[in-house]
Design an enzyme around this catalytic site. Structure first.
Site, short mmCIF file in Angstrom:
data_model
loop_
_atom_site.label_atom_id
_atom_site.label_comp_id
_atom_site.label_asym_id
_atom_site.label_seq_id
_atom_site.Cartn_x
_atom_site.Cartn_y
_atom_site.Cartn_z
N LYS A 116 1.01 -1.36 -0.02
CA LYS A 116 -0.02 0.04 0.03
C LYS A 116 0.83 1.15 -0.01
CE LYS A 116 -4.39 -1.47 1.96
NZ LYS A 116 -5.42 -1.59 3.00
N LYS A 197 -4.67 -10.86 -7.06
CA LYS A 197 -5.91 -10.89 -6.16
C LYS A 197 -7.12 -9.77 -6.34
CE LYS A 197 -6.02 -8.48 -1.95
NZ LYS A 197 -7.50 -8.35 -1.31
N LYS A 200 -10.69 -4.42 -3.88
CA LYS A 200 -11.63 -3.30 -3.90
C LYS A 200 -11.10 -2.15 -4.71
CE LYS A 200 -13.75 -3.68 0.45
NZ LYS A 200 -13.03 -3.52 1.55
P1 ATP Z 1 -8.22 -3.59 -0.79
O1 ATP Z 1 -8.20 -4.59 -2.11
O2 ATP Z 1 -8.85 -2.48 -1.20
O3 ATP Z 1 -6.94 -3.76 0.09
P2 ATP Z 1 -9.85 -5.65 0.00
O4 ATP Z 1 -10.74 -6.10 -1.28
O5 ATP Z 1 -8.73 -6.51 0.51
O6 ATP Z 1 -9.48 -4.21 -0.12
P3 ATP Z 1 -10.73 -5.55 2.83
O7 ATP Z 1 -11.83 -5.01 3.37
O8 ATP Z 1 -9.38 -5.33 3.17
O9 ATP Z 1 -11.00 -5.69 1.33
O10 ATP Z 1 -11.15 -7.14 3.23
C1 ATP Z 1 -12.31 -7.69 3.92
C2 ATP Z 1 -12.18 -9.24 3.94
O11 ATP Z 1 -12.18 -9.96 2.54
C3 ATP Z 1 -10.86 -9.85 4.41
O12 ATP Z 1 -10.94 -10.81 5.40
C4 ATP Z 1 -9.97 -10.25 3.35
O13 ATP Z 1 -8.82 -11.16 3.68
C5 ATP Z 1 -11.02 -10.43 2.30
N1 ATP Z 1 -10.55 -10.73 0.71
C6 ATP Z 1 -10.23 -9.33 0.28
N2 ATP Z 1 -9.87 -9.80 -1.01
C7 ATP Z 1 -9.96 -10.93 -1.11
C8 ATP Z 1 -9.81 -11.97 -2.37
N3 ATP Z 1 -9.45 -11.61 -3.26
N4 ATP Z 1 -10.19 -13.37 -2.00
C9 ATP Z 1 -10.47 -13.69 -0.93
N5 ATP Z 1 -10.49 -12.97 0.23
C10 ATP Z 1 -10.34 -11.75 0.23
#
Ligand code: ATP
Ligand code: LTN
Length: 335
Positions: A116, A197, A200
């Protein structure tokens, strides 16, 4: 005879934009499935969201949207304490106390921080401190299990290290929690790039499926999903087959079918058939969530009411815990 304490489950999610199916399959689906047998806390971590620049109006909207979406996805406020992190001051207090037992080097090693930080023009101190706030979230609830996606494993391991260090310095105070990561869905990959991955914060069209995307958008994204030239359908860990494997895992989690029956269902079929069935499963899996979300978001006062009940329940656990921590550290507690 004393009854054994019910296991405590705690997890958090940032109100940093519309959820994608990676969040849903990696985290939320397991939170919903685990309701009932254990004591569950789900926290909307708004204090974490401000570790990168946020627009106030967007943050305010996203907090309520996330609450509505979690309820729409099956989080039942009668069975799970659903609350907003900033409503419970103990989280910020706990973070400060843990800051003062955690070596800086432990934070500088964190992969998420390094990734990040690269994307920021100016790195905020809060971004480095992010995992300690997360440790406070978890430890204040005497949490046993932390269900998360694969990317959060390192943060939960750091939380364990902090708990053990504190217990070593001041005596047994914290439960040492463990991460709970499911096999399928732990790392849902981007549909336009199965080596990355799903995230968001990537807004490229085709990267992700958002939980409230329309059926047309879902069709558009899956139609263009990257596969390979091998033209055979089966679960595999081969990086060259990551696109097909990702589609199969999405299908598995939306339909609840076993891998065996999925492989026999697709035996001899081509990628066109695979994509058509995955599209159908995703559209039908998300439809009820989208419909419930639309109803809930129309009544923000009801969302605020639910969150205020959750905050009282959370404070009843976290506030006394902070007092115990402060007492152990030698503070004079206010009468
Ligand atoms: P960003 O990508 O903006 O960092 P994020 O999509 O990782 O955000 P978070 O709010 O950080 O979202 O994560 C919420 C939950 O979703 C956490 O438990 C995280 O491990 C899970 N998660 C996020 N992305 C994935 C993915 N691609 N596959 C499985 N689990 C995920
Ligand atoms: N960093 C987590 C969100 C989070 C969390 C938590 C997860 C904040 N506090 C406590 C589990 C337990 C993420 O998903 N990015």
């Amino acid at each position: 005879m004393t009854t054994p304490r019910r296991a405590r489950v705690f997890s958090g999610i940032q109100p940093s934009g519309m959820l994608h199916i990676g969040n849903y399959l990696g985290a939320i689906q397991q939170w919903v499935a685990g309701q009932g047998e254990k004591t569950n806390f789900i926290c909307i971590v708004d204090l974490h969201a401000i570790t990168v620049p946020q627009e106030p109006a967007a943050l305010r909207r996203q907090i309520r949207e996330l609450a509505a979406l979690l309820i729409a996805a099956g989080i039942d406020p009668q069975q799970t304490t659903l609350f907003v992190q900033s409503h419970v001051r103990a989280h910020a207090e706990g973070c400060w106390l843990l800051n003062c037992v955690t070596p800086l080097g432990w934070l500088e090693r964190m992969t998420q921080y390094k990734m990040k930080a690269q994307k920021q023009e100016s790195i905020l101190t809060g971004l480095l401190d992010y995992p300690i706030l997360q440790a406070a979230d978890i430890l204040l609830y005497d949490t046993d299990e932390v269900p998360v996606g694969e990317d959060q494993k390192q943060h939960v391991e750091l939380t364990r290290d902090i708990a053990q260090r504190f217990n070593g310095l001041y005596g047994e105070t914290f439960v040492v929690p463990k991460p709970v990561i499911r096999e399928s869905g732990a790392r849902v990959m981007a549909l336009n790039d199965p080596t990355a991955k799903m995230s968001k914060s990537d807004f490229t069209r085709g990267h992700a499926i958002r939980v409230n995307d329309s059926p047309d958008e879902i069709r558009w994204v899956i139609k263009r999903a990257v596969t390979d030239a091998l033209a055979s359908i089966g679960f595999s860990n081969d990086p060259a087959r990551a696109g097909v494997n990702n589609l199969l895992q999405i299908y598995e989690l939306f339909t609840g079918q076993s891998r065996e029956s999925i492989e026999s269902h697709f035996a001899g079929k081509g990628y066109g058939a695979l994509k058509a069935d995955v599209t159908e499963a995703v559209i039908e899996g998300l439809r009820p969530i989208r419909e419930r979300f639309e109803r809930l978001i129309a009544d923000p006062a009801e969302i605020d009411r639910i969150l205020s009940i959750g905050a009282s329940q959370a404070r009843a656990v976290a506030d006394p815990k902070v007092r115990v921590v402060m007492d152990r550290m030698g503070f004079v507690l206010p009468a």
